[in-house]
Design an enzyme around this catalytic site. Structure first.
Site, PDB file in Angstrom:
ATOM      1  N   TRP A   1      23.812 -10.681  52.278  1.00  0.00           N
ATOM      2  CA  TRP A   1      23.438 -11.589  51.199  1.00  0.00           C
ATOM      3  C   TRP A   1      24.692 -12.308  50.716  1.00  0.00           C
ATOM      4  CZ3 TRP A   1      23.359 -10.148  45.500  1.00  0.00           C
ATOM      5  CH2 TRP A   1      22.791 -11.176  44.732  1.00  0.00           C
TER       6      TRP A   1
ATOM      7  N   ASP B   1      22.736  -0.984  48.316  1.00  0.00           N
ATOM      8  CA  ASP B   1      22.109  -2.017  47.500  1.00  0.00           C
ATOM      9  C   ASP B   1      20.619  -1.998  47.818  1.00  0.00           C
ATOM     10  OD1 ASP B   1      21.275  -4.220  46.103  1.00  0.00           O
ATOM     11  OD2 ASP B   1      22.500  -5.678  47.188  1.00  0.00           O
TER      12      ASP B   1
ATOM     13  N   LYS C   1      12.468  -8.065  41.894  1.00  0.00           N
ATOM     14  CA  LYS C   1      11.408  -8.353  42.856  1.00  0.00           C
ATOM     15  C   LYS C   1      10.180  -7.474  42.653  1.00  0.00           C
ATOM     16  CE  LYS C   1      14.953 -10.593  44.688  1.00  0.00           C
ATOM     17  NZ  LYS C   1      16.283 -10.652  44.059  1.00  0.00           N
TER      18      LYS C   1
END
Length: 398
Positions: A130, A211, A246
């Site tokens: 990311w 993560d 999310k």
């Protein structure tokens, strides 16, 4: 004073969003920004969250600061969600944690803590990873190196190359791992591969930094934390950054968790004080609202089940859209086999097409996604999948 600063290029994702808004094509498609969307293209407030907001509105009696570590019920609920209610590290009082401003805040707090441990720490991130991992961690002053992860040619994890690299990592280095739904590729490690990562971590004595921003979007809320639980239950130390953006849909509320699994409860007390000190030096006190909502949902059996059902629905919808896109591409005669998209997990897929082809998708067909070919699967819908597939076939077969 400020004229000495250089002019920075625009953020690629934000620039993409701006270009999309200016496009007058009524059939334009946005697959860029990483937020969940429903069939109508909206990012809804989950029904469990709506109900929790009503509870909080009636329950909250003050806007004074909460405790420095955050909403304790949120922290406890999230740790049980990620590690398991009967996790041996929780039962042994080995986990220090704070509520953080989103997953980004969690990453940055942990990076700042690592500089206190050793300013010369090296953090290894996957290639690709990311994009915001780099500034969040690098701006804390840590050195960043990369390990091989994904092969565009075969659309698969370069696991052997990854392991070869990790076997050379120095003791005390940090290895950043995506807990599930790898961003940007959607290509996850298998359970057997997680076991090999654990073995190498024991052998090299590096610190895993997990993560986990998409728990529940891959296989299930339980299956998606297999890797992080395996590491935490078999290593003395692991650090975890988690996000509620999310799976709870709390993007703008910025709700995250920064957690440190320590070797023993005495070290946990030290780590707890240090991580709160880091947070104090960045933003002083944590926000309450989003964490309070998560606490209400996770502590109420009925609300939690409603939320679990909503997560399941979002995951199933994205999985269905993957299959639909793959079948449409084959139906319209794509010369490239895209069946790998069905194997990828979560919100994102790497289409493994060239930046030039991505540019053509944008300029000739008003389909917007980043040059790496990462697409937000949730941006696909029953209404636009035919348009998308036809455009891709034209560009790819040209």
């Amino acid at each position: 004073m400020f004229e000495v600063l250089p002019l920075l290029p625009p953020d690629p994702i934000l620039g993409l969003s701006a270009a999309f808004k200016q496009d007058n094509n009524p059939a334009k498609i946005d697959l860029g920004v990483g937020v969940y969307k429903d069939e109508q293209g909206n990012t809804p407030i989950l029904s469990a969250v709506v109900k929790a907001q009503k509870v909080l509105l009636e329950r909250e009696t003050s806007k004074t600061y909460i405790t420095p570590q955050g909403v304790q019920g949120f922290i406890d609920g999230m740790l049980q969600l990620i590690l398991g209610a009967q996790s041996p590290v929780l039962l042994a009082d080995r986990v220090a944690a704070v509520q953080a401003p989103g997953g980004c805040g969690s990453l940055r707090i942990l990076a700042e803590l690592l500089t206190r441990v050793n300013a010369d720490t090296t953090v290894w991130v996957s290639d690709p990873t990311w994009a915001n991992h780099i500034p969040l961690i690098g701006n804390a002053g840590l050195t960043i190196e990369t390990y091989p992860y994904f092969d565009k040619a075969t659309a698969s994890v370069r696991f052997d190359a990854m392991m070869d690299c990790l076997r050379k990592v120095k003791k005390g280095d940090v290895v950043l791992l995506h807990g599930c739904c790898h961003n940007p590729t959607g290509a996850d490690l298998t359970k057997a591969q997680w076991q090999e990562v654990l073995n190498v971590a024991k052998e090299r004595e590096f610190l895993p930094f997990v993560d986990i921003a998409y728990q529940g979007f891959g296989d299930s809320l339980e299956d998606d934390v297999y890797g992080v639980r395996l590491l935490c239950e078999n290593l003395p130390e692991v650090i975890i950054a988690a996000s509620c953006s999310k799976n709870f849909g709390l993007y703008r509320e910025r709700v995250g968790l920064a957690a440190i699994v320590c070797a023993d409860s005495n070290t946990r007390k030290i780590a707890q004080g240090q991580i709160q000190s880091v947070a104090r030096g960045i933003y002083s006190m944590p926000p309450s609202y989003g964490g309070a909502l998560v606490d209400i949902i996770l502590s109420n059996d009925a609300l939690k089940q409603e939320w679990v059902n909503e997560v399941d629905e979002m995951r199933d919808r994205m999985r269905t859209l993957r299959g639909l896109l793959v079948s449409k591409l084959a139906e319209y005669g794509a010369q490239k086999d895209f069946s790998f998209v069905n194997d990828q997990k979560g919100m994102f897929s790497f289409l493994c097409i060239t930046p030039e082809q991505v540019q053509k998708m944008r300029s000739e067909h008003s389909v917007y996604f980043v040059d790496s070919s990462r697409v937000n699967v949730a941006g696909i819908s029953l209404a636009n999948v035919d348009t998308l597939a036809k455009a891709m076939v034209k560009v790819i077969n040209a």
